[in-house]
Structures are given as structure tokens and as C-alpha cells.
Design an enzyme around this catalytic site. Sequence first.
Site, PDB file in Angstrom:
ATOM      1  N   CYS A 201       5.176-104.623  58.165  1.00  0.00           N
ATOM      2  CA  CYS A 201       3.761-104.517  58.545  1.00  0.00           C
ATOM      3  C   CYS A 201       3.624-104.694  60.047  1.00  0.00           C
ATOM      4  O   CYS A 201       3.842-105.796  60.570  1.00  0.00           O
ATOM      5  CB  CYS A 201       2.921-105.548  57.794  1.00  0.00           C
ATOM      6  SG  CYS A 201       1.165-105.497  58.240  1.00  0.00           S
TER       7      CYS A 201
ATOM      8  N   HIS B 266      -5.263-101.572  57.643  1.00  0.00           N
ATOM      9  CA  HIS B 266      -6.694-101.801  57.846  1.00  0.00           C
ATOM     10  C   HIS B 266      -7.295-100.828  58.851  1.00  0.00           C
ATOM     11  O   HIS B 266      -6.719-100.588  59.913  1.00  0.00           O
ATOM     12  CB  HIS B 266      -6.947-103.216  58.362  1.00  0.00           C
ATOM     13  CG  HIS B 266      -6.307-104.273  57.535  1.00  0.00           C
ATOM     14  ND1 HIS B 266      -6.026-105.520  58.022  1.00  0.00           N
ATOM     15  CD2 HIS B 266      -5.888-104.284  56.243  1.00  0.00           C
ATOM     16  CE1 HIS B 266      -5.469-106.259  57.082  1.00  0.00           C
ATOM     17  NE2 HIS B 266      -5.357-105.517  55.985  1.00  0.00           N
TER      18      HIS B 266
ATOM     19  N   HIS C 272       3.539-100.687  56.411  1.00  0.00           N
ATOM     20  CA  HIS C 272       2.117-100.795  56.725  1.00  0.00           C
ATOM     21  C   HIS C 272       1.983-100.555  58.225  1.00  0.00           C
ATOM     22  O   HIS C 272       2.559-101.313  59.014  1.00  0.00           O
ATOM     23  CB  HIS C 272       1.576-102.185  56.413  1.00  0.00           C
ATOM     24  CG  HIS C 272       1.414-102.482  54.964  1.00  0.00           C
ATOM     25  ND1 HIS C 272       0.851-103.665  54.516  1.00  0.00           N
ATOM     26  CD2 HIS C 272       1.711-101.764  53.862  1.00  0.00           C
ATOM     27  CE1 HIS C 272       0.829-103.660  53.192  1.00  0.00           C
ATOM     28  NE2 HIS C 272       1.351-102.520  52.779  1.00  0.00           N
TER      29      HIS C 272
ATOM     30  N   HIS D 248       6.054-108.753  52.168  1.00  0.00           N
ATOM     31  CA  HIS D 248       5.131-108.499  53.272  1.00  0.00           C
ATOM     32  C   HIS D 248       5.226-109.632  54.283  1.00  0.00           C
ATOM     33  O   HIS D 248       5.397-110.791  53.928  1.00  0.00           O
ATOM     34  CB  HIS D 248       3.702-108.390  52.723  1.00  0.00           C
ATOM     35  CG  HIS D 248       2.694-107.919  53.726  1.00  0.00           C
ATOM     36  ND1 HIS D 248       2.168-108.751  54.690  1.00  0.00           N
ATOM     37  CD2 HIS D 248       2.105-106.709  53.893  1.00  0.00           C
ATOM     38  CE1 HIS D 248       1.299-108.069  55.418  1.00  0.00           C
ATOM     39  NE2 HIS D 248       1.250-106.833  54.972  1.00  0.00           N
TER      40      HIS D 248
END
Length: 356
Positions: free
Chosen positions: A245, A318, A272, A207
Site C-alpha cells: 500500500c 482512497h 493499493h 496490508h
Amino acid sequence: MKMTLRWFGSKHDTVTLEQIRQIPGCVGVITTLYDTKPGEVWSRDAIRAMKEEIEAAGLELSGIESVNIHDDIKIGLPTREQYITNYIETLENLGKEGIDLVCYNFMPVFDWTRSALAKERSDGSTVLSYDQELVDKIDPSKLFEEMDANSGGFILPGWEPDRLARVKELFEMYREVDEEKLFQNLVYFLKAIIPTCEKYGIKMAIHMDDPAWSVFGLPRIINNKGNIQRLLDAVPSINNGLTLCTGSLGSNPDNDIPDMIRSFKGRIHFGHVRNLIHLAPGKFDEAAHLSSDGSLDMFEIIKAFYDIGMTGPIRPDHGRMIWGEKAMPGYGLYDRALGATYLNGLWEAIEKSSKK
């Protein structure tokens, strides 16, 4: 592309598997054994029980996020050998249970950092936020206390109390670790575990650092195109890959995310996808997934994933807290469900348009 959602397990998550199953197009979850500590071996029985619970709800276990890496490995202490051995045993147990994706990070002390967990927006929703000026005023040894006080009673991923009770000790341990040493320790770790990953077909997906710059003087090494390419070149196995991400990379507006996705074709094992809005250098708020709500072009990002033939899992990252929901900051049901549906819609439109 497989649409998934992160799930923290029935003991820790306000979101249930039954609810996730009802999100159109969501086929699996990304999860972890949330009660395990970095360096601890995951038993095959515990892995199997976790997998069976998910499959019983009509979903697949699409990957693990995360098998956390002990700090002794990141620092490069002699004790890292035992923790690497433990990590390999965990990978073997995951492989024997048919799990082929492990997301992880190599960030020192803090997995991610924010200055606010519930910044209120004009529409009444709340979001995670980062302001470097505010972070600079925080005593890092007090940061956990502030995060914990604003977490709504939830244990935040990457901010587990038993680890962060040692914040002062960890800062001292990392004092001699610069970016180059951290990078070499990461390469050492990967070269030790990749043969096991190749044996069981496990894709390691690192990540990105969040945010994409040094915080409290701690080194950051997975934060831009050049640094990421250097890691892929240092350990060229296909099993050494990325969790791309968009939010972490997008914290630095100099990162061209669609270009990076295309450049790393074949090495992106997991995505992500989230949006954020740049307010000033070193200052951003997270946003709804809709392109116009933030600074990132979700259409171009999803098109880049489509263009490289992405077949692995993607998840909305998120979300905002909306409609009065009480949940772990960033990980409520409602806005992530909206995000999953929106991203699936973009993928469908791109897919159908490309066939005309």
C-alpha cells in the site's frame, strides 16, 4: 497487472458493479462478505453467491479484502485456537470456490486512523487527512464516535460498530502486547494457516499499518522495509506475501516505496496505489492519484511494479470526493475511476516504452 476496484457489496456500496464495469481497463473487484464478524466462518454458499453476482456483471472476483482476524489471535489468548480453526475453514471454502487472494491486516483495535474524513481542499474536493497533533488531543475511546459522526451514515471498513463498541475493553486487552509479542502472534497465526493456503493456492497478502507509526501507544509492526522483510523471512512460503500500500507506507517519507517494491519481488500479491501530500512530520492529506498533486511519484511506483513483473491485482486506493458525490469517505466512484484510468495509462506508457 490487473486493474480492480474495491467494492463493498450491493447492500453497502453506492457504487454499482455496472458502473465499475464501465471503467476502461477495470477487470474485477476486490470485495468481502461485509456483514460477517471477525472469527466467524464464511459459508461456501455465501461465497459462491457473492462470486456469481460479480461474474454476472461481467467482472471477476479478483480477491478478498478482508477476512478480518479476531483480536484474540492478535493478542495471543488461548481462545485463538478456535478462531484460527474458523479462519482455516473460511480459507478452505474460499479455495474451493476458486478464490486465491486474501488481503488482511494485523493492526490492533483500529485498522486505520484519520483525524478528518472530509477535509476541504482549495478546489472544493474533500479528502481523508491525518494530523498527529489533532489525534493526540482525542480520547481514543471517543474516536469511534467522532469517526461515526463524520462518516456520512456509512459503515467505514475497519470501524464496524459491534467491534468498536468494545474500544475501552480492547485497549485493556492489548495493554501487555508490545511490538515483539504482536509480531510473534502474527507468525504463529501464519504458520497455522499457510499449509491450507498452499493446498488451495491462496496468497495471503498483509496490508501495511496505516499510518506507519504507533497511534495511541498501540504497536505497529508492518510499517517499514526491515519489519516487512523480517515477516517474510519468518514465514518464507510464497503464500505469505504483501498488499503493498503506497499510501500507508508513504505516510512516512523515509520509506522508499519503489525500492521496497523491487526488494519484495515475488512476494507482492496485491497493490493499493494512492497519493498523499506531506504537510509536516506526522501530518498529511490524501491527494489525487496524479503525481504532481501529492508527494509520491506515481510513475516511479508503477514502473517498479512493472519491473518486478507484477501480474496480480492493483487497485486505486482512497479517492477524493468530487463533483458533489455522496459516498463512503475515500470510496466514491468518480475519483477512483480517474485514478484507475491514470494508473492504467502509466502502465501502458511504461510497457510500450520498454519495448522500443
